[in-house]
Design a protein around this motif. Structure first.
Motif, PDB file in Angstrom:
ATOM      1  N   ARG A  60      -3.736   6.263 -11.324  1.00 15.86           N
ATOM      2  CA  ARG A  60      -4.307   7.017 -10.210  1.00 15.86           C
ATOM      3  C   ARG A  60      -5.810   7.170 -10.391  1.00 15.86           C
ATOM      4  O   ARG A  60      -6.591   7.109  -9.434  1.00 15.86           O
ATOM      5  N   TYR A  76       0.840  -1.203   0.000  1.00 11.29           N
ATOM      6  CA  TYR A  76       0.000   0.000   0.000  1.00 11.29           C
ATOM      7  C   TYR A  76       0.870   1.247   0.000  1.00 11.29           C
ATOM      8  O   TYR A  76       0.668   2.175  -0.807  1.00 11.29           O
ATOM      9  N   MET A 102      -6.989   1.376  -6.065  1.00 11.79           N
ATOM     10  CA  MET A 102      -6.744   2.724  -5.563  1.00 11.79           C
ATOM     11  C   MET A 102      -8.010   3.375  -5.032  1.00 11.79           C
ATOM     12  O   MET A 102      -7.954   4.437  -4.411  1.00 11.79           O
ATOM     13  N   ARG A 119       1.370   3.937  -3.133  1.00  9.17           N
ATOM     14  CA  ARG A 119       1.080   5.352  -2.904  1.00  9.17           C
ATOM     15  C   ARG A 119       2.292   6.219  -3.259  1.00  9.17           C
ATOM     16  O   ARG A 119       2.155   7.316  -3.804  1.00  9.17           O
TER      17      ARG A 119
END
Length: 453
Positions: A203, A162, A209, A166
């Motif tokens: 994204r 994660y 996401m 990110r």
């Protein structure tokens, strides 16, 4: 962009992509090269390039790296994570380290999760980031699985994943995303996804996401994990030690039918790579069916032992090099020969052979339906009342199945024939293979497919 897009070399069987970057001076960077370097050598030759750098993003579990081979044959410098503790010459990199490629630069980004020592590589043209090789971190429409290092650490590594993803998504929108794992990989890439993407597209559109927070991300990732071949447990360490160097041409001897029968009696596996109809018509008793096709390598690693001799049966027009190199990609160097003269020579020698019924979909309400697809495939739509046992679990489950009339199905028949060959080897005598998939069977029997467990 002042340099050509990387050449993508897709291994459809393993679902992975290797990359070649033209450095503009006759040299190239290879990222996550596979041990089967034939396609890469063709691409290099066509462009007049030689490999100067071979970079691995992580200790691969699903294939043996070709980086050490490139170091030996092409004098390439191997780039890899210092934390990987590889046992062969390489340049160990840590987060933030950079390599001057001669005009371009490669920056290592620590992105643990898929593995502990995982690096992504940011390619920079001057100070401008143009693309990132994300390996098994950020994929197109997914992220890679985190249960391969140690099942007990799956959640820990999912949380690391994660944070790594990110971090990658903080790069500018226009930066290209060049992952290693893609559609067809057991490392959690979705079917049908594109091989490359951009940071902006991921994204905006990567489903994972959309998780509301880290806990939701971890839950969603862990819930998506399916099974994977047992050879995954071995190859990470094999890549750490360094795969054995191979010659440009692999070779095995032709063996007479009596010699093949003798090694089979001593414990060898007869591996029949012929198409399903050929195997159904006649094959050596006890032979394992894995048709030669792009997915051959995954099922070889799932169904055949890597530490027992293997003898190949093939059609004359099937490429023996393809069999041997696919096997070598996952460390199967135990193929000791092939049957000289093929199945015709075997039957002419009056050695034991059998056939396997290949059946069309037809009304047959009393027969046992055995669906051997992966869990996700089965849950997406299956014949009502079908018994579900994944192909990888058939050998273990076979002794628990009564010898009753059974039709085995997958999507098209190749995996089903593999399952049927294993069942026959365990003494089940009333097995047939569906030439088709669940949709055809359900329609012929007046049913609708069911979804869910």
């Amino acid at each position: 962009m002042s340099f050509p897009e990387p050449v993508t070399l897709v291994d459809k069987g393993l679902g992975n992509t290797s990359y070649l970057v033209d450095l503009g001076d006759g040299r190239a960077l290879a990222v996550d090269p596979c041990r089967d370097l034939r396609a890469m050598r063709d691409a290099l030759s066509a462009r007049g390039l030689r490999v100067a750098f071979g970079a691995d993003t992580h200790l691969h579990a699903d294939f043996l790296s070709g980086a050490r081979q490139l170091a030996s044959t092409d004098s390439a410098s191997v780039l890899a994570s210092a934390a990987g503790d590889r046992k062969f010459d390489h340049t160990g990199l840590r987060d933030g380290d950079e390599i001057d490629l001669g005009g371009l630069r490669l920056r290592a980004l620590g992105t643990p999760g898929h593995t502990d020592e995982h690096l992504s590589y940011l390619l920079l043209d001057g100070d401008r980031p143009v693309g990132v090789f994300t390996g098994g971190s950020l994929l197109v429409g997914a992220v890679a699985r985190t249960d391969l290092v140690d099942p007990a650490r799956t959640e820990e590594l999912a949380r690391a994943q994660y944070r790594s993803v990110r971090r990658l998504l903080e790069l500018p929108d226009e930066v290209a995303v060049w992952p290693t794992h893609g559609a067809g990989s057991f490392c959690s890439a979705p079917a049908g996804a594109e091989r490359t993407s951009t940071i902006g597209a991921e994204r905006a559109g990567n489903p994972v996401m959309r998780a509301r927070d880290e806990d939701a991300f971890v839950t969603e990732l862990i819930d998506s994990l399916g099974t994977y071949p047992p050879y995954f447990h071995r190859l990470g360490e094999a890549n750490r030690r360094g795969p054995a160097l191979l010659p440009r041409k692999l070779h095995i001897p032709a063996m007479t039918p009596p010699a093949v029968a003798a090694v089979q009696a001593a414990g060898a596996t007869i591996l029949d790579v012929r198409p399903v109809p050929s195997f159904a018509a006649a094959h050596p008793t006890g032979a394992l069916s894995i048709p030669l096709r792009p997915a051959f390598v995954s099922w070889l690693g799932w169904l055949a032992a890597h530490d027992r001799p293997i003898v190949v049966v093939r059609e004359p027009d099937q490429d023996l090099d393809e069999v041997l190199w696919q096997a070598a990609k996952i460390g199967y160097e135990n193929i000791v020969g092939e049957l000289a003269g093929g199945i015709d020579a075997w039957t002419a020698a009056s050695l034991p052979s059998i056939s396997m019924a290949l059946t069309e979909a037809s009304p047959n309400p009393g027969i046992r339906v055995l669906d051997i697809r992966q869990r996700a495939e089965y849950q997406a739509g299956h014949v009502p009342g079908a018994v579900h046992i994944e192909l990888g679990d058939i050998a273990e489950a076979a002794d628990r199945l009564a010898d009753a009339p059974t039709v085995v199905m997958c999507g098209h028949g190749e995996r089903a024939m593999g399952a049927a060959s294993i069942l026959a080897g365990h003494g089940l005598t009333q097995v047939s293979v569906l030439d088709g998939g669940p949709e055809e069977w359900a329609e012929a029997n007046g049913q609708r497919l069911e979804s869910g467990p």
